[in-house]
Design a protein around this motif. Structure first.
Motif, PDB file in Angstrom:
ATOM      1  N   MET A   1       0.847  -1.194   0.000  1.00  0.00           N
ATOM      2  CA  MET A   1       0.000   0.000   0.000  1.00  0.00           C
ATOM      3  C   MET A   1       0.881   1.243   0.000  1.00  0.00           C
ATOM      4  N   ASN A   2       0.560   2.173  -0.866  1.00  0.00           N
ATOM      5  CA  ASN A   2       1.359   3.381  -1.025  1.00  0.00           C
ATOM      6  C   ASN A   2       0.817   4.481  -0.108  1.00  0.00           C
ATOM      7  N   LEU A   3       1.397   4.611   1.081  1.00  0.00           N
ATOM      8  CA  LEU A   3       0.957   5.613   2.048  1.00  0.00           C
ATOM      9  C   LEU A   3       1.660   6.926   1.762  1.00  0.00           C
ATOM     10  N   ARG A   4       0.876   7.950   1.433  1.00  0.00           N
ATOM     11  CA  ARG A   4       1.421   9.268   1.110  1.00  0.00           C
ATOM     12  C   ARG A   4       0.919  10.288   2.134  1.00  0.00           C
ATOM     13  N   GLU A 104      -3.503  13.806  -4.182  1.00  0.00           N
ATOM     14  CA  GLU A 104      -2.891  12.486  -4.310  1.00  0.00           C
ATOM     15  C   GLU A 104      -2.456  11.879  -2.974  1.00  0.00           C
ATOM     16  N   VAL A 105      -2.542  12.634  -1.873  1.00  0.00           N
ATOM     17  CA  VAL A 105      -2.047  12.108  -0.602  1.00  0.00           C
ATOM     18  C   VAL A 105      -3.139  11.352   0.147  1.00  0.00           C
ATOM     19  N   SER A 106      -2.706  10.483   1.066  1.00  0.00           N
ATOM     20  CA  SER A 106      -3.635   9.699   1.871  1.00  0.00           C
ATOM     21  C   SER A 106      -4.126  10.488   3.071  1.00  0.00           C
ATOM     22  N   ILE A 107      -3.251  11.343   3.603  1.00  0.00           N
ATOM     23  CA  ILE A 107      -3.563  12.079   4.815  1.00  0.00           C
ATOM     24  C   ILE A 107      -2.817  13.408   4.799  1.00  0.00           C
ATOM     25  N   LYS A 222     -10.045  14.737   3.161  1.00  0.00           N
ATOM     26  CA  LYS A 222      -8.856  13.978   3.562  1.00  0.00           C
ATOM     27  C   LYS A 222      -8.718  13.945   5.086  1.00  0.00           C
ATOM     28  N   TYR A 297      -0.787   5.920  10.836  1.00  0.00           N
ATOM     29  CA  TYR A 297      -1.296   4.546  10.711  1.00  0.00           C
ATOM     30  C   TYR A 297      -2.616   4.393  11.461  1.00  0.00           C
ATOM     31  N   LEU A 300      -5.546   6.296   9.749  1.00  0.00           N
ATOM     32  CA  LEU A 300      -5.981   5.664   8.504  1.00  0.00           C
ATOM     33  C   LEU A 300      -6.384   4.203   8.698  1.00  0.00           C
ATOM     34  N   GLN A 319      -4.821  -2.354   4.967  1.00  0.00           N
ATOM     35  CA  GLN A 319      -5.936  -1.749   5.693  1.00  0.00           C
ATOM     36  C   GLN A 319      -6.426  -2.708   6.768  1.00  0.00           C
TER      37      GLN A 319
END
Length: 386
Positions: A1-4, A104-107, A222, A297, A300, A319
């Motif tokens: 998983m690509n966490l950004r 494009e970011v996760s958080i 987000k 972590y 999310l 996840q």
């Protein structure tokens, strides 16, 4: 998983100092893992995980290897999002670049200046004259104003994105008239709330509403963390509780992380042993970076499962709630399609019984099917068919 993780903040809050410290940590880690900066404003940083070193030691002994297997931790992409100033939503500064990156970011990791330094001026376009006294700054007044500046830009950008669905044609007919009723209601609901200054993440949307609005890639939806960049003199764990209490007007404590960018920068220059000694001297067990990653972590709802063998010892980010077959697909898509079973041992049993052989002999290694729900720290060997 690509966490950004997207690092945002006004000028002179310590954002670049923190990001540069992350890059130095990354560069110092190159000998053990092939990380690289994939573009000027993105750095890939390993997730600290002491479990991997122990698994490598056990694997070396169990497999009678001459050396340790390669250790590959999970990684986090930190994105230094530049150009964020008042008016970014309409292109001020590098506003358009900022918006494209944040989508494009996760958080969102929102860095707030929580220190005083007469040598580092505050962002002048946002200074509220009523908040210039030391007392106002100390209780988080200026910080709240800074936070609201960025939050407002996210909300304004979202309003523009959603308003596009309400474009009026030459006949003055709303495009909403041709949209499904539930979707139309969801759009109107968030437009009304955004106009009141409420970010999407705080609207308590249902799962169905979130799905209907996914196509808009709304910025204020987000998840966010508030990073309080404090002074060196305040950086000790026994002061954190008092510091948090100053900024509860911005967010809840569970969304805050205290760091000192200057100390993180100093730590990045030290060897691992020296880093631990430095932190111990401050009464801390972990660096700000480690606490930031852990909080990301948790926010999310991410966990890590582990693999251990001669080829490598590795942590894989998934996840929370993911099934065994889907977790296998994180390693390789064919693993999910050809999944047979997953042999699983808890990390604690794996360590206490010195590896796979001991765990199997004591009945602690169990075979699980494709619907098994993975747990953090599961040590796994997937059985894959042709």
């Amino acid at each position: 998983m690509n966490l950004r993780v997207g690092i945002v903040g006004l000028p002179n809050v310590g954002k670049s100092t923190l990001f540069n410290a992350l890059l130095k940590k990354q560069q110092a880690y190159v000998a053990n893992y092939p990380f690289a900066t994939i573009e000027p404003n993105v750095g890939i940083v390993p997730v600290p995980d002491l479990r991997l070193e122990r698994l490598a030691q056990i694997t070396k002994e169990e497999e009678k290897m001459s050396g340790f297997p390669p250790i590959k931790p999970a990684v986090v992409n930190f994105v230094d999002i530049a150009g964020l100033v008042k008016g970014a939503s309409v292109g001020a500064g590098l506003g358009n670049k900022f918006l494209s990156h944040i989508r494009e970011v996760s958080i969102i990791c929102h860095v707030i200046r929580a220190f005083e330094d007469s040598n580092i001026i505050r962002y002048q376009d946002n200074v509220d004259p009523r908040l210039q006294s030391p007392e106002a700054t100390a209780d988080g007044g200026q910080a709240k104003s800074d936070y609201e500046t960025i939050n407002t830009e996210l909300i304004l950008a979202d309003i523009e994105s959603v308003q596009k669905s309400k474009i009026i044609n030459a006949k003055k007919t709303s495009i909403l008239d041709s949209i499904d009723g539930k979707k139309r209601e969801a759009i109107e609901k968030i437009i009304n709330s955004l106009n009141k200054g409420i970010p999407v993440r705080d609207m308590h949307l249902s799962g169905e509403e979130q799905e209907l609005l996914r196509e808009f890639f709304l910025l204020s939806a987000k998840p966010e963390l508030i990073v309080l960049n404090i002074a060196e003199s305040d950086y000790s764990e026994n002061k954190f509780k008092k510091i948090y209490s100053r900024y509860t007007s911005i967010s809840s404590v569970d969304k805050m992380v205290v760091v000192c960018a200057k100390i993180e920068s100093d730590l990045s220059e030290l060897a691992e042993i020296e880093q631990k000694e430095y932190l111990q001297g401050l009464g801390l067990k972990e660096s700000g970076l480690e606490r930031l990653i852990q909080k990301a972590y948790a926010t999310l709802e991410l966990i890590s499962f582990l693999t251990a063998g001669e080829k490598e010892v590795r942590a894989w980010t998934i996840q929370k709630g993911m099934t065994a077959s889907n977790a296998a697909g994180v390693i390789h898509t064919d693993f999910a399609k050809n999944f047979i079973k997953a042999e699983v041992v808890s990390y604690e049993d794996f360590v206490n019984l010195n590896g796979w052989k001991g765990a199997r002999e004591k009945g602690k290694a169990r075979l699980e099917g494709r619907d098994y729900i993975m747990r953090d720290g599961d040590v796994v060997e997937f059985k894959i068919g042709n």
